[in-house]
Design a protein around this motif. Structure first.
Motif, PDB file in Angstrom:
ATOM      1  N   GLY A  93      -3.463 -20.138  31.852  1.00 40.94           N
ATOM      2  CA  GLY A  93      -4.069 -20.087  33.178  1.00 40.94           C
ATOM      3  C   GLY A  93      -4.474 -18.690  33.609  1.00 40.94           C
ATOM      4  O   GLY A  93      -4.620 -18.443  34.807  1.00 40.94           O
ATOM      5  N   GLY A  94      -4.658 -17.784  32.671  1.00 37.49           N
ATOM      6  CA  GLY A  94      -5.020 -16.411  33.004  1.00 37.49           C
ATOM      7  C   GLY A  94      -6.419 -16.058  32.543  1.00 37.49           C
ATOM      8  O   GLY A  94      -7.183 -16.908  32.068  1.00 37.49           O
ATOM      9  N   THR A  95      -6.775 -14.774  32.688  1.00 36.68           N
ATOM     10  CA  THR A  95      -8.093 -14.286  32.309  1.00 36.68           C
ATOM     11  C   THR A  95      -7.946 -12.969  31.567  1.00 36.68           C
ATOM     12  O   THR A  95      -6.919 -12.281  31.673  1.00 36.68           O
ATOM     13  CB  THR A  95      -8.994 -14.078  33.541  1.00 36.68           C
ATOM     14  N   LEU A  96      -8.994 -12.606  30.849  1.00 37.58           N
ATOM     15  CA  LEU A  96      -9.009 -11.362  30.092  1.00 37.58           C
ATOM     16  C   LEU A  96     -10.337 -10.666  30.313  1.00 37.58           C
ATOM     17  O   LEU A  96     -11.401 -11.300  30.273  1.00 37.58           O
ATOM     18  CB  LEU A  96      -8.808 -11.627  28.597  1.00 37.58           C
ATOM     19  N   GLU A  97     -10.265  -9.364  30.570  1.00 35.07           N
ATOM     20  CA  GLU A  97     -11.447  -8.523  30.676  1.00 35.07           C
ATOM     21  C   GLU A  97     -11.246  -7.309  29.766  1.00 35.07           C
ATOM     22  O   GLU A  97     -10.172  -6.690  29.773  1.00 35.07           O
ATOM     23  CB  GLU A  97     -11.679  -8.053  32.110  1.00 35.07           C
ATOM     24  N   ALA A  98     -12.256  -6.974  28.998  1.00 32.04           N
ATOM     25  CA  ALA A  98     -12.163  -5.829  28.095  1.00 32.04           C
ATOM     26  C   ALA A  98     -13.548  -5.220  27.942  1.00 32.04           C
ATOM     27  O   ALA A  98     -14.543  -5.946  27.787  1.00 32.04           O
ATOM     28  CB  ALA A  98     -11.606  -6.249  26.736  1.00 32.04           C
ATOM     29  N   GLY A  99     -13.608  -3.909  27.990  1.00 29.50           N
ATOM     30  CA  GLY A  99     -14.894  -3.237  27.835  1.00 29.50           C
ATOM     31  C   GLY A  99     -14.766  -1.737  27.990  1.00 29.50           C
ATOM     32  O   GLY A  99     -13.706  -1.211  28.358  1.00 29.50           O
ATOM     33  N   ARG A 100     -15.845  -1.065  27.680  1.00 28.12           N
ATOM     34  CA  ARG A 100     -15.862   0.386  27.772  1.00 28.12           C
ATOM     35  C   ARG A 100     -15.945   0.840  29.230  1.00 28.12           C
ATOM     36  O   ARG A 100     -16.515   0.164  30.086  1.00 28.12           O
ATOM     37  CB  ARG A 100     -17.059   0.949  27.012  1.00 28.12           C
ATOM     38  N   THR A 101     -15.338   1.976  29.470  1.00 32.44           N
ATOM     39  CA  THR A 101     -15.437   2.635  30.770  1.00 32.44           C
ATOM     40  C   THR A 101     -16.153   3.971  30.575  1.00 32.44           C
ATOM     41  O   THR A 101     -16.612   4.292  29.468  1.00 32.44           O
ATOM     42  CB  THR A 101     -14.034   2.856  31.367  1.00 32.44           C
ATOM     43  N   LYS A 102     -16.233   4.734  31.650  1.00 29.23           N
ATOM     44  CA  LYS A 102     -16.941   6.022  31.575  1.00 29.23           C
ATOM     45  C   LYS A 102     -16.237   6.984  30.637  1.00 29.23           C
ATOM     46  O   LYS A 102     -16.892   7.787  29.946  1.00 29.23           O
ATOM     47  CB  LYS A 102     -17.035   6.618  32.987  1.00 29.23           C
ATOM     48  N   HIS A 103     -14.897   6.894  30.572  1.00 28.44           N
ATOM     49  CA  HIS A 103     -14.151   7.856  29.776  1.00 28.44           C
ATOM     50  C   HIS A 103     -13.324   7.187  28.676  1.00 28.44           C
ATOM     51  O   HIS A 103     -12.382   7.790  28.171  1.00 28.44           O
ATOM     52  CB  HIS A 103     -13.211   8.669  30.677  1.00 28.44           C
ATOM     53  N   GLY A 104     -13.623   5.971  28.299  1.00 36.10           N
ATOM     54  CA  GLY A 104     -12.845   5.350  27.247  1.00 36.10           C
ATOM     55  C   GLY A 104     -12.989   3.837  27.225  1.00 36.10           C
ATOM     56  O   GLY A 104     -14.091   3.295  27.378  1.00 36.10           O
ATOM     57  N   PHE A 105     -11.870   3.143  27.078  1.00 36.05           N
ATOM     58  CA  PHE A 105     -11.861   1.682  26.951  1.00 36.05           C
ATOM     59  C   PHE A 105     -10.732   1.130  27.806  1.00 36.05           C
ATOM     60  O   PHE A 105      -9.668   1.732  27.912  1.00 36.05           O
ATOM     61  CB  PHE A 105     -11.654   1.280  25.479  1.00 36.05           C
ATOM     62  N   ARG A 106     -10.969  -0.064  28.412  1.00 36.45           N
ATOM     63  CA  ARG A 106      -9.988  -0.656  29.319  1.00 36.45           C
ATOM     64  C   ARG A 106      -9.871  -2.146  29.036  1.00 36.45           C
ATOM     65  O   ARG A 106     -10.872  -2.855  28.898  1.00 36.45           O
ATOM     66  CB  ARG A 106     -10.390  -0.428  30.771  1.00 36.45           C
TER      67      ARG A 106
END
Length: 401
Positions: free
Chosen positions: A371-384
């Motif tokens: 029942g959860g969610t996942l977000e992943a992607g690049r940021t301005k200074h790295g990866f989150r």
């Protein structure tokens, strides 16, 4: 009480097994005899033609022709009934056999008399159990109409007496035919569900192996490289790295054994401790939260967050080339309700930049099941990477307990 429940379950299983065998060719001699006995009961309507032949009402030639005609009629009927044994008949051949059966019934009734009108019961049965439902609705009354015309030609009232029986037995057989077709479809659907369940289990096993071994093997590789660089000048430090490799490999073996024997649920606190060790060994500055507050969090949700943390840290160690990694675990209030949010952010390159790998895909599936969610992607200074699961408020947890 338990014995009664077991008896009830056993009877239900036997009933389901009998329904499963409907519409299926017999697999052994016992099933063949049972099916033959069931079909043989319906040959009772041949008593009138047989009595007519043995009573001596016809010439010798007519009697011999009658026996041959009756044998041909019964052979056609049995061929239709057993049409699915061996190589199944095609629709066109089945339709031709039904027409031939009806034509033979008309010929025998017109030549040998009204005692043979009972043959139309078999024609009606064949139409009801074999033909598609919409076609059978028209073929059965048509069979009754033909029987009436043949009976009127003979000048007897026998056809009127048999008309209701022909209609009733034909429409009753449509129900049996529909039950057989539904059972066959259910059997195919059950096989499909079993195949999907096997595919899902294989996918779960592949996902577990990736999550279990990816982290440990990456740590072993990293420590092996460190030991190789330290070996000439710092044998004591190299020995420590080798000892760590042994410890990690032993733990990986334990994890694999636990995964094989049952579903392994990692704990978030243990994964945070392992994260500290892995990041420190990789030379990454780690900023980790204190002891997590997991009040009201289900075991499935905690396990999903633990897998997310393990996969995120593995990616930091293997792909990012980061110098700093920050892990946060916060409770937030959203429009959809309270959630527990795990955030893993680094200042590295963020990987290859291609499509999500098997690890992130598996994490997304795990979180969706919890029942959860996942977000992943690049940021301005790295990866989150951010993983979220529902987190009941303290008041809700207290009232539930």
């Amino acid at each position: 009480m338990n014995a009664m429940t077991q008896d009830s379950c056993s009877s239900e299983e036997q009933r389901a097994e009998r329904l499963t065998l409907m519409g299926q060719p017999p697999r052994n001699r016992r099933e063949r005899l049972r099916k033959s006995a069931w079909i043989g009961v319906w040959l009772v309507f041949l008593s009138s033609p047989v009595h007519d032949l043995v009573s001596g009402n016809h010439t010798t030639g007519g009697t011999v022709a009658g026996w041959f005609g009756l044998a041909a009629f019964v052979g056609l009927y049995l061929a239709l009934v057993f049409r699915n044994m061996g190589r199944p008949y095609g629709r066109r051949l089945v339709g031709c056999l039904i027409l031939l059966l009806a034509a033979l019934a008309v010929l025998l009734c017109l030549t040998l008399g009204p005692a043979w009108l009972g043959l139309f019961c078999y024609v009606s049965v064949s139409c009801g159990i074999i033909l598609p439902l919409q076609l059978a609705y028209w073929a059965i009354p048509a069979t009754g109409g033909v029987m009436l015309l043949v009976g009127l030609h003979g000048g007897e009232g026998e056809a009127g007496n048999l008309l209701l029986l022909v209609l009733l037995i034909g429409y009753a057989m449509t129900g049996v035919g529909q039950l057989i077709r539904t059972t066959i479809e259910l059997r195919k659907a059950r096989a499909t569900v079993a195949q999907l369940a096997a595919n899902e289990e294989r996918l779960r096993l592949a996902r577990d192996l990736h999550d279990l071994l990816g982290h440990s093997l990456s740590l072993i590789t990293l420590k092996s490289e460190l030991a190789g660089r330290m070996l000439p000048a710092h044998p004591d430090k190299a020995a420590q790295q080798v000892a760590d490799i042994e410890q990690v490999s032993r733990q990986a073996l334990v994890d694999v054994r636990e995964a094989v024997t049952g579903y392994r649920r990692p704990r978030l606190a243990a994964e945070l401790a392992g994260t500290q060790v892995a990041l420190t060994a990789a030379g990454v500055t780690a900023e980790l939260p204190a002891e997590p507050d997991l009040t009201g969090i289900s075991e499935d949700s905690e396990a999903a967050l633990a897998w997310a943390l393990r996969e995120a840290v593995t990616n930091v160690v293997r792909h990012s080339g980061a110098q700093r990694c920050t892990v946060e675990l916060l409770r937030r209030q959203t429009l959809d309700g309270p959630i527990l949010e795990l955030s893993v952010e680094d200042n590295g390159s963020g990987g290859s930049g291609k499509a999500p790998g098997n690890g992130l895909t598996g994490l997304s599936e795990r979180l969706e099941k919890a029942g959860g969610t996942l977000e992943a992607g690049r940021t301005k200074h790295g990866f989150r990477l951010v993983a979220r699961v529902s987190a009941p408020a303290a008041a809700d947890v207290g009232s539930a307990s």
